[in-house]
Design an enzyme around this catalytic site. Structure first.
Site, mmCIF file in Angstrom:
data_model
loop_
_atom_site.group_PDB
_atom_site.id
_atom_site.type_symbol
_atom_site.label_atom_id
_atom_site.label_comp_id
_atom_site.label_asym_id
_atom_site.label_seq_id
_atom_site.Cartn_x
_atom_site.Cartn_y
_atom_site.Cartn_z
ATOM 1 N N GLY A 8 0.795 -1.238 0.000
ATOM 2 C CA GLY A 8 0.000 0.000 0.000
ATOM 3 C C GLY A 8 0.822 1.279 0.000
ATOM 4 O O GLY A 8 0.256 2.374 -0.113
ATOM 5 N N THR A 36 10.427 -1.224 -0.099
ATOM 6 C CA THR A 36 11.541 -1.429 -1.014
ATOM 7 C C THR A 36 11.713 -0.125 -1.792
ATOM 8 O O THR A 36 11.066 0.866 -1.470
ATOM 9 C CB THR A 36 11.219 -2.542 -2.029
ATOM 10 N N ILE A 60 5.692 -9.567 2.525
ATOM 11 C CA ILE A 60 4.642 -10.587 2.394
ATOM 12 C C ILE A 60 5.226 -11.995 2.392
ATOM 13 O O ILE A 60 4.518 -12.957 2.624
ATOM 14 C CB ILE A 60 3.756 -10.373 1.132
ATOM 15 N N THR A 125 -1.831 -8.466 -13.699
ATOM 16 C CA THR A 125 -1.581 -7.605 -14.858
ATOM 17 C C THR A 125 -1.945 -8.304 -16.161
ATOM 18 O O THR A 125 -1.874 -9.541 -16.245
ATOM 19 C CB THR A 125 -0.073 -7.223 -14.897
ATOM 20 N N ASP A 126 -2.276 -7.504 -17.168
ATOM 21 C CA ASP A 126 -2.556 -8.095 -18.492
ATOM 22 C C ASP A 126 -1.299 -8.715 -19.109
ATOM 23 O O ASP A 126 -1.379 -9.484 -20.064
ATOM 24 C CB ASP A 126 -3.163 -7.048 -19.450
ATOM 25 N N GLU A 127 -0.130 -8.389 -18.543
ATOM 26 C CA GLU A 127 1.105 -8.891 -19.154
ATOM 27 C C GLU A 127 1.261 -10.403 -19.025
ATOM 28 O O GLU A 127 2.080 -11.005 -19.716
ATOM 29 C CB GLU A 127 2.322 -8.176 -18.560
ATOM 30 N N TYR A 149 9.485 -10.769 -15.280
ATOM 31 C CA TYR A 149 8.451 -10.095 -14.485
ATOM 32 C C TYR A 149 7.091 -10.711 -14.754
ATOM 33 O O TYR A 149 6.385 -11.137 -13.835
ATOM 34 C CB TYR A 149 8.425 -8.589 -14.791
ATOM 35 N N ALA A 151 6.284 -13.475 -16.130
ATOM 36 C CA ALA A 151 6.226 -14.892 -15.751
ATOM 37 C C ALA A 151 6.028 -15.034 -14.239
ATOM 38 O O ALA A 151 5.312 -15.920 -13.773
ATOM 39 C CB ALA A 151 7.496 -15.607 -16.187
ATOM 40 N N LYS A 153 4.444 -12.903 -12.297
ATOM 41 C CA LYS A 153 3.047 -12.553 -11.995
ATOM 42 C C LYS A 153 2.126 -13.714 -12.386
ATOM 43 O O LYS A 153 1.169 -14.023 -11.671
ATOM 44 C CB LYS A 153 2.634 -11.269 -12.732
ATOM 45 N N LYS A 188 8.510 4.205 -15.169
ATOM 46 C CA LYS A 188 7.669 3.682 -16.243
ATOM 47 C C LYS A 188 7.519 4.733 -17.330
ATOM 48 O O LYS A 188 7.784 5.920 -17.100
ATOM 49 C CB LYS A 188 6.296 3.287 -15.685
ATOM 50 N N TYR A 206 12.416 3.026 -26.864
ATOM 51 C CA TYR A 206 12.956 1.749 -27.315
ATOM 52 C C TYR A 206 12.530 1.514 -28.763
ATOM 53 O O TYR A 206 11.336 1.408 -29.057
ATOM 54 C CB TYR A 206 12.449 0.599 -26.437
HETATM 55 P P1 TYD Z 1 6.542 0.437 -19.207
HETATM 56 O O1 TYD Z 1 5.970 1.721 -18.729
HETATM 57 O O2 TYD Z 1 7.820 -0.021 -18.613
HETATM 58 O O3 TYD Z 1 5.401 -0.657 -19.021
HETATM 59 P P2 TYD Z 1 5.278 -2.163 -19.638
HETATM 60 O O4 TYD Z 1 6.590 -2.643 -20.062
HETATM 61 O O5 TYD Z 1 4.795 -2.885 -18.462
HETATM 62 O O6 TYD Z 1 4.293 -2.051 -20.739
HETATM 63 O O7 TYD Z 1 6.730 0.518 -20.784
HETATM 64 C C1 TYD Z 1 5.672 0.891 -21.620
HETATM 65 C C2 TYD Z 1 6.197 0.926 -23.035
HETATM 66 O O8 TYD Z 1 7.148 2.000 -23.136
HETATM 67 C C3 TYD Z 1 6.916 -0.337 -23.438
HETATM 68 O O9 TYD Z 1 6.615 -0.627 -24.813
HETATM 69 C C4 TYD Z 1 8.381 0.022 -23.310
HETATM 70 C C5 TYD Z 1 8.422 1.507 -23.605
HETATM 71 N N1 TYD Z 1 9.480 2.258 -22.889
HETATM 72 C C6 TYD Z 1 10.426 2.994 -23.611
HETATM 73 O O10 TYD Z 1 10.380 3.070 -24.859
HETATM 74 N N2 TYD Z 1 11.416 3.646 -22.925
HETATM 75 C C7 TYD Z 1 11.513 3.590 -21.569
HETATM 76 O O11 TYD Z 1 12.457 4.200 -20.997
HETATM 77 C C8 TYD Z 1 10.537 2.838 -20.832
HETATM 78 C C9 TYD Z 1 10.606 2.754 -19.331
HETATM 79 C C10 TYD Z 1 9.533 2.194 -21.531
#
Ligand code: TYD
Length: 342
Positions: A8, A36, A60, A125-127, A149, A151, A153, A188, A206
């Site tokens: 929380g 953490t 936990i 998560t949907d992942e 990650y 896997a 979940k 994120k 990315y």
């Molecule tokens: P993220 O917010 O890490 O969530 P998830 O991987 O759980 O979906 O990433 C969301 C998208 O953004 C994912 O396609 C990876 C991309 N991304 C980048 O391009 N650069 C970054 O620095 C990060 C953290 C994510």
């Protein structure tokens, strides 16, 4: 009802506590959190004054500590947000993910059974479904996680199923989409990029940034969890999604625009997730809608409000970004250049 909110002091968990304390005057909330890197007391500072709120530090995966808190606070329901959640971190080292997301869930389920709690909601998560190029996942879709990650979940979800089938623990699993909003640790896509852009730093996209995520505002995600806690059926799984599919670059464009920053701050980097980078997430959420849940925050509005929140709460995220832990991961993952000039 006395609710134990594990994890929380993190992003979604803290928002969930706020929702319960505001909307459910008969409920008490006990946060149990390991503090953490992603759990911070500054995230729940505003709740400490509420007399229906308590905080206990603990993990936990520690059965003694879990038993004590369940007994001491006469807990009737558990909502488990405690998790390691960042894909990129799991690609560097996955030990903590297995400890918390698998062993931790198992311990929590065992203790819930012993204590005879009435409800256990596992926030997933949907992942766990993996990537889908067309169409959408339902709760029946196979689990095909692609990162350590996701896997971990998925393994936690399966522990929930097993504890329901084997022992009748009243567990319900929720699977939410990519969540954004206030108090998200700045690692994120939305939280990381917003905070970097505010400082005029480059943001690492990315590859081409064509991946698609289904986004949901944290308040809608939390109201979905709350509906499931109160009206869901034990043993069932509920997707929580809002059909807001966006390519990563569409998000980046809004951030640049809203923060009035130049395109030169976008740096496309070779995809560090490589083959493990899921192309698209998309879920069918008819099942939770049938319980009466509906999302309330339109995506464009929610995203703008989130950017404003980071602008108005610099103190919160700057303190986190100054921590050695934050710097250490950033440098290990993005290289020493992350500092200022990616
Ligand atoms: P993220 O917010 O890490 O969530 P998830 O991987 O759980 O979906 O990433 C969301 C998208 O953004 C994912 O396609 C990876 C991309 N991304 C980048 O391009 N650069 C970054 O620095 C990060 C953290 C994510």
């Amino acid at each position: 009802m006395n609710i134990l909110v594990t994890g929380g002091a993190g992003f979604i968990g803290s928002n969930y506590c706020r929702l319960v304390l505001n909307r459910r005057p008969g409920d008490c909330v006990v946060v149990f959190d390991a503090l953490t890197y992603a759990g911070n007391l500054s995230t729940i500072e505003d709740l400490e004054r509420n007399e229906r709120f308590r905080f206990r530090e603990g993990r936990i995966e520690d059965p003694g500590a879990v038993r004590r808190v369940l007994k001491e606070h006469r807990i009737e329901a558990i909502v488990n947000f405690a998790a390691e959640t960042h894909n990129d971190r799991s690609l560097l080292a996955a030990g903590d993910f297995l400890r918390t997301n698998v062993i931790g869930v198992h311990v929590l389920l065992d203790c819930a059974r012993e204590a005879g709690v009435n409800r256990f909601v596992q926030v997933s998560t949907d992942e766990v479904y993996g990537s889908i190029e067309e169409g959408e996942f339902t709760e029946e879709s196979p689990l095909q996680p692609n990162t350590p990650y996701s896997a971990s979940k998925a393994a936690g979800d399966l522990q929930c199923r097993a504890h329901f089938v084997a022992y009748g623990v009243p567990v319900i699993v929720t699977r939410g989409g990519n969540t954004y909003g206030a108090f998200q640790y700045p690692e994120k896509l939305i939280s990381f990029f917003t905070t970097r852009l505010m400082d005029g730093k480059k943001v690492p996209v990315y590859g081409e940034g064509n991946q698609v995520r289904e986004w949901i505002h944290v308040e809608d995600h939390c109201s979905g969890i709350d509906v499931v806690l109160r009206n869901g059926r034990p043993g069932e799984i509920y997707n929580i999604g809002d059909r807001n599919e966006r390519r990563n670059m569409e998000i980046v464009d809004v951030l640049l625009d809203e923060l009035d920053k130049p395109r030169e701050l976008v740096k496309h980097i070779p995809d560090p997730r490589k083959g493990a980078h899921d192309k698209r997430y998309s879920m069918n959420a008819d099942k939770i809608r049938a319980l009466g849940w509906e999302p309330a925050v339109p995506f464009d509005e929610g995203l703008r409000a989130t950017i404003r929140w980071y602008e108005e709460n610099e103190q919160w995220w700057r303190a986190i970004c100054a921590e050695p832990e934050y710097q250490a991961f950033a440098q290990a993952f993005y290289g020493p250049g992350l500092g200022d000039d990616l």
